[in-house]
Design an enzyme around this catalytic site. Structure first.
Site, PDB file in Angstrom:
ATOM      1  N   ALA A   1      53.601  45.095  30.626  1.00 22.81           N
ATOM      2  CA  ALA A   1      53.290  45.335  32.041  1.00 22.81           C
ATOM      3  C   ALA A   1      51.808  45.122  32.254  1.00 22.81           C
ATOM      4  CB  ALA A   1      53.689  46.751  32.445  1.00 22.81           C
TER       5      ALA A   1
ATOM      6  N   GLU B   1      48.418  44.746  35.221  1.00 21.35           N
ATOM      7  CA  GLU B   1      47.839  45.523  36.313  1.00 21.35           C
ATOM      8  C   GLU B   1      48.565  45.284  37.620  1.00 21.35           C
ATOM      9  OE1 GLU B   1      43.610  45.152  38.564  1.00 21.35           O
ATOM     10  OE2 GLU B   1      43.585  45.189  36.397  1.00 21.35           O
TER      11      GLU B   1
ATOM     12  N   LYS C   1      51.521  36.034  33.529  1.00 25.52           N
ATOM     13  CA  LYS C   1      51.280  37.241  34.326  1.00 25.52           C
ATOM     14  C   LYS C   1      51.850  37.002  35.723  1.00 25.52           C
ATOM     15  CE  LYS C   1      47.055  38.921  32.100  1.00 25.52           C
ATOM     16  NZ  LYS C   1      45.644  39.347  32.321  1.00 25.52           N
TER      17      LYS C   1
ATOM     18  N   ASP D   1      34.176  45.094  29.902  1.00 24.16           N
ATOM     19  CA  ASP D   1      35.271  45.883  29.327  1.00 24.16           C
ATOM     20  C   ASP D   1      35.677  45.305  27.975  1.00 24.16           C
ATOM     21  OD1 ASP D   1      37.146  47.843  29.073  1.00 24.16           O
ATOM     22  OD2 ASP D   1      38.602  46.951  30.436  1.00 24.16           O
TER      23      ASP D   1
END
Length: 612
Positions: A289, A291, A313, A406
């Site tokens: 899964a 975002e 995606k 990140d």
């Protein structure tokens, strides 16, 4: 007798539930179909636009554009651009069917009134060439009058003017004044130039194209030919030297362009991502899964090319324009990168539902979970090879002036050949409370992953390549500990407090001392003291060329420790040869004299104490 039966139809009723979204000077209209379609399936719509002021309205100017069009619209959504700021408009949606024009029947209509935003930067106009040479052009333009916000900067976009069969990428230049100098242009060539202003409310529209040109060669008098020949020969030698240096120093380096600076985000997608026909893709299974929706594995078969696996995606249904823009922004970012240690973008599917982003498929998935599944299965030299690949990818990104923000083992993907590739370039991350990504809400708002983030980024939101270097040090620790959670079960606040007191993570078990020292270098409090990624790559290359250096474990320096950070198990008594060894192992060597004076002179006597 032949009888012909005619089925007469009525005009459709008007469009319903018109929703108008205003984004600065762009309006998006959506509506529901009429309750009564008039008994026909060939229903289309058209848009009538009027600009209103006072008690009268006039048709909209020719500069207003409609996508997909102004008439014969099959769908129920139109994006209208080129409107004026702080202006009231009336939009009328006409519902029509194929026989309306023949029957002279007035189509049913529905109307909506909107007012565009008042704070948008007004268009810039009047670009002029003030000075020019063979390779340089100086430009200036009139400063737009702003009644609400002052102009913060201008953005100029230019490209070489070529035929329609060829496509040349645009170059972007920023300037705080209403003038700019363009260098490195081609001699005797024409360029198309546009400029727009940015205020606190954002960017305005780009101005219409203005064509400017560089100067041709200047004729040299015959009497100067000999001198010119000598100067040209010397100049060529210098030029060759400069080119050689430039090739070796700057080969392949370009500057990253933020897709959010585009007036139309779809323009960035079109420029940096290839559109793929949905018929070329076959989805096989859901593997996770994301975002914005599911992540799937599938196959991509482009005619004339070999079929290969891809990761897909998807954008789940019911999305807003902003969610679609944020979703596709990652493709606009990835499409600018070409490096063996950066995840490769295959393309996007935007012409059908669901919207998709296709990347190369990485068989071993995320690095952190891959290491945990293979705990202890790789040698130090293999782990250093993985770290070298990640550092190489980050070196490439830093040279493009891209800050990841990140970097973590969970955002590194591993293929079947153990090649590690940096991924996850989404700028907008909506982290939920039950996310496995530990976050901390700073005083400036928003959530960031504390365990991987540099102190200045936590405190002041100062994200730079140096803060990425700090995160890379944490990734090194994750790799050498085979996916251990940084700072274990400490709370976010405990981590922040420990870092502020100069405490750093200890070396993982069996970690080479040279690697832990490199981690400590990455965790320097002053960001200017941290190594650059190019230096990190060089350091890892030296270790790979000298594998013996990876056999020295432990700490190279006696830095500050912290009981919460030092999670290594204490040695057992049987592992110690003397009381002195035991006290030193448990960091109580300063009490050795007292133990001896009390008569505890052997490990056997110490064991009796523990037993009792």
């Amino acid at each position: 007798m032949n009888l012909t039966v005619c089925y007469c139809t009525e005009p459709p009723s008007g469009a319903r539930s018109i929703i108008a979204q205003v984004n600065d000077t762009v309006v998006t209209l959506e509506w529901s179909e009429p309750l009564d379609r008039g008994g026909r399936s060939d229903l289309t719509y058209s848009i009538k636009c009027e600009r209103c002021g006072g008690s009268s309205c006039v048709p909209c100017a020719d500069g207003v554009t409609y996508r997909p069009g102004q008439a014969d619209i099959i769908g129920r959504r139109v994006v209208i651009r080129g409107l004026l700021p702080h202006t009231t408009y009336t939009f009328t949606i006409l519902a029509e069917k194929g026989v309306d024009a023949v029957g002279h029947v007035s189509p049913a209509s529905s109307t909506v009134n909107i007012t565009t935003s008042r704070d948008v930067a007004v268009p810039v106009s009047g670009i002029k060439r003030t000075k020019a040479s063979e390779t340089t052009v100086s430009l200036s333009w009139a400063s737009p009058s702003q009644t609400h916000h002052s102009v913060l900067e201008y953005q100029l976009r230019y490209s070489l003017k070529v035929t329609k069969k060829h496509k040349v990428k645009d170059v972007y230049v920023s300037s705080r004044s209403n003038s700019v100098v363009l260098n490195g242009l081609a001699r005797a060539s024409q360029y198309q130039v546009q400029v727009r202003a940015r205020t606190a409310a954002g960017y305005g529209h780009f101005s219409p194209f203005t064509t400017i040109s560089t100067l041709p060669d200047v004729e040299v008098p015959p009497s100067h030919l000999l001198l010119t020949g000598v100067l040209v020969a010397v100049g060529l030698l210098v030029l060759v030297a400069v080119v050689i240096v430039a090739v070796f120093c700057f080969r392949g380096i370009k500057v990253y362009i933020d897709p959010f600076t585009y007036e139309d985000p779809n323009e960035a997608v079109r420029e940096f991502a290839k559109e793929i026909d949905v018929s070329f893709v076959k989805i096989e299974e859901v593997i996770g899964a994301g975002e914005f929706g599911e992540v799937c594995r599938g196959r991509l078969k482009v005619p004339g090319k070999k079929e290969n696996y891809v990761a897909i995606k998807t954008l789940k249904g019911g999305y807003t324009d902003k969610q679609r823009r944020d979703f596709l922004s990652e493709a606009s970012i990835m499409g600018q990168f070409q490096h063996p240690n950066i995840i490769h973008l295959e393309g996007v599917i935007t012409a059908s539902c669901p919207v998709m982003i296709l990347t190369e498929y990485m068989e071993n998935g995320a690095l952190d979970s891959f290491l945990r599944l293979n705990d202890g299965q790789f040698t130090n030299i293999q782990l250093v090879g993985m770290l070298r690949g990640i550092a190489s990818g980050m070196k490439y990104l830093s040279e493009m002036s891209f800050v990841h923000r990140d970097l973590a083992a969970r955002n590194i993907l591993v293929n079947s050949n153990l090649v590690c590739k940096v991924s996850d370039f989404g700028l907008s991350r909506f982290l939920t409370e039950n996310s496995s990504d530990p976050t901390y809400t700073s005083s400036l708002g928003g959530k960031i992953p504390i365990r991987w983030t540099a102190p200045e980024a936590i405190a002041f939101r100062k994200f730079t390549s140096a803060s990425d270097v700090w995160s890379y040090g944490i990734v090194m620790w994750e790799v050498m500990s085979f996916g251990e959670r940084p700072y274990w079960d400490m709370s976010n606040q405990d981590v922040i407090n420990a870092i502020e007191q100069d405490y750093r993570l200890p070396p993982p078990p069996e970690c080479p001392a040279s690697l832990h020292q490199l981690m400590l270098d990455c965790w320097q409090k002053e960001r200017s003291s941290r190594p650059r990624f190019c230096a990190i790559v060089s350091a890892l290359d030296r270790l790979i060329r000298n594998p013996a250096s990876l056999k020295i474990t432990g700490r190279l320096t006696d830095g500050p420790s912290h009981p919460l950070l030092d999670q290594r198990p204490l040695p057992t008594l049987s592992q110690c040869r003397s009381v002195s060894d035991w006290l030193r192992a448990i960091k109580m060597e300063r009490y050795e004299e007292r133990f001896l004076l009390a008569g505890f002179t052997s490990i056997e006597l110490i064991s009796h104490i523990c037993t009792e």
